[in-house]
Structure formats: C-alpha cells, structure tokens
Design a protein around this motif. Sequence first.
Motif, short mmCIF file in Angstrom:
data_model
loop_
_atom_site.label_atom_id
_atom_site.label_comp_id
_atom_site.label_asym_id
_atom_site.label_seq_id
_atom_site.Cartn_x
_atom_site.Cartn_y
_atom_site.Cartn_z
N ALA A 17 0.83 -1.21 0.00
CA ALA A 17 0.00 0.00 0.00
C ALA A 17 0.87 1.26 0.00
N THR A 18 1.90 1.26 0.81
CA THR A 18 2.80 2.42 0.87
C THR A 18 3.49 2.63 -0.47
N ALA A 19 3.88 1.55 -1.13
CA ALA A 19 4.51 1.67 -2.46
C ALA A 19 3.53 2.27 -3.47
N LEU A 20 2.27 1.82 -3.44
CA LEU A 20 1.27 2.38 -4.35
C LEU A 20 1.05 3.87 -4.08
N LEU A 21 0.97 4.23 -2.82
CA LEU A 21 0.77 5.63 -2.45
C LEU A 21 1.95 6.50 -2.88
N SER A 22 3.13 5.94 -2.85
CA SER A 22 4.34 6.69 -3.21
C SER A 22 4.57 6.77 -4.71
N ALA A 23 3.82 6.00 -5.49
CA ALA A 23 4.05 5.91 -6.93
C ALA A 23 3.59 7.15 -7.70
N GLY A 24 2.85 8.04 -7.05
CA GLY A 24 2.46 9.28 -7.71
C GLY A 24 1.08 9.26 -8.36
N GLU A 25 0.38 8.14 -8.31
CA GLU A 25 -0.97 8.07 -8.86
C GLU A 25 -1.91 8.92 -8.02
N GLN A 26 -2.96 9.44 -8.65
CA GLN A 26 -3.98 10.13 -7.87
C GLN A 26 -4.80 9.08 -7.12
N ILE A 27 -4.85 9.21 -5.82
CA ILE A 27 -5.62 8.31 -4.98
C ILE A 27 -6.46 9.17 -4.06
N ASP A 28 -7.76 8.97 -4.08
CA ASP A 28 -8.66 9.79 -3.27
C ASP A 28 -8.98 9.17 -1.92
N PHE A 29 -9.06 7.85 -1.88
CA PHE A 29 -9.44 7.14 -0.66
C PHE A 29 -8.45 6.02 -0.38
N LEU A 30 -8.21 5.79 0.90
CA LEU A 30 -7.54 4.58 1.35
C LEU A 30 -8.58 3.84 2.17
N ILE A 31 -8.93 2.65 1.72
CA ILE A 31 -9.87 1.81 2.45
C ILE A 31 -9.08 0.59 2.90
N SER A 32 -9.02 0.40 4.20
CA SER A 32 -8.20 -0.67 4.75
C SER A 32 -8.93 -1.38 5.87
N ASP A 33 -8.67 -2.65 5.97
CA ASP A 33 -9.12 -3.38 7.14
C ASP A 33 -8.24 -2.94 8.30
N TYR A 34 -8.81 -2.89 9.49
CA TYR A 34 -7.99 -2.53 10.65
C TYR A 34 -6.93 -3.60 10.89
N GLN A 35 -7.34 -4.87 10.84
CA GLN A 35 -6.41 -5.98 11.01
C GLN A 35 -5.81 -6.31 9.65
N MET A 36 -4.49 -6.18 9.54
CA MET A 36 -3.82 -6.43 8.27
C MET A 36 -2.67 -7.40 8.47
N PRO A 37 -2.31 -8.13 7.40
CA PRO A 37 -1.11 -8.95 7.50
C PRO A 37 0.12 -8.05 7.58
N GLY A 38 1.11 -8.49 8.30
CA GLY A 38 2.32 -7.70 8.42
C GLY A 38 2.39 -6.96 9.74
N SER A 39 3.25 -5.98 9.78
CA SER A 39 3.56 -5.33 11.05
C SER A 39 2.76 -4.06 11.34
N VAL A 40 1.94 -3.59 10.41
CA VAL A 40 1.15 -2.38 10.67
C VAL A 40 -0.33 -2.71 10.62
N ASN A 41 -1.11 -1.99 11.41
CA ASN A 41 -2.56 -2.13 11.32
C ASN A 41 -3.11 -1.02 10.42
N GLY A 42 -4.40 -1.03 10.20
CA GLY A 42 -5.01 -0.06 9.29
C GLY A 42 -4.84 1.38 9.74
N ALA A 43 -4.94 1.63 11.05
CA ALA A 43 -4.77 2.99 11.55
C ALA A 43 -3.34 3.48 11.35
N GLU A 44 -2.38 2.60 11.58
CA GLU A 44 -0.98 2.97 11.35
C GLU A 44 -0.73 3.22 9.87
N LEU A 45 -1.34 2.41 9.01
CA LEU A 45 -1.23 2.63 7.57
C LEU A 45 -1.84 3.97 7.19
N GLY A 46 -2.99 4.30 7.78
CA GLY A 46 -3.62 5.60 7.52
C GLY A 46 -2.69 6.76 7.84
#
Length: 109
Positions: A17-46
């Motif tokens: 998700a962070t890579a997609l956000l950094s790629a420069g595309e226009q993104i209006d919304f981030l919709i994430s589950d709170y519980q995510m695989p990996g070391s960050v949760n949805g709020a931390e990703l937000g």
Amino acid sequence: LDELGYTVLLARNGVEATALLSAGEQIDFLISDYQMPGSVNGAELGALAEEIKPELKVLLCTASPDVKSRYRTLMKPFTTQDLAAALRQLERDYASRQAVQEALAGNLP
C-alpha cells in the motif's frame, strides 16, 4: 467499489500500500481493514498514508466494536450502500475541514 464507479488499486499489506501511495498516482481514498497482514494495522497505515498524501481520505473496516481510531470506521459486515454512504461522508468531512482551514488561514495576520 467497482459497482460504485471507483478505480481500485489493490495492496495485500502495508508495504504494498505504501509503495502504491508513493508511486504518484492520484488516490482519493484509502480503504483498509484494521487488522492487516504484516507489522502495521489499518490505523498505522492511515497515518503513514497521510504523510505521503495529506489530502487522502481514510476509511477503516473492522468487525470489532472495540477498535478506536481517529479515522472513520465502517463496521463489517456492510453493504455496498453502507460503503457508498461512508465514502460520501468522508467527502463531506474532508470538504468541511478544508473550509475551516481556509477560513482560519484567511483570518491569520
């Protein structure tokens, strides 16, 4: 989201998700589950996402009524209509915040 007319970019975890956000595309919304695989949760990703794209609107989805977050939260299970309503509310919230910030900026010496 496709049914609602949105273009969807998918990420399997916070790193993708962070890579997609950094790629420069226009993104209006981030919709994430709170519980995510990996070391960050949805709020931390937000929070990470807002550092990259401060104008981003963040919606978290969760089945847990105990989740506390500064982001708008949509409880699972939800319908397409529930999702559409949550996205409209995010748009209104963002517009209100922008109007307040502009008004404050105009009132500063």
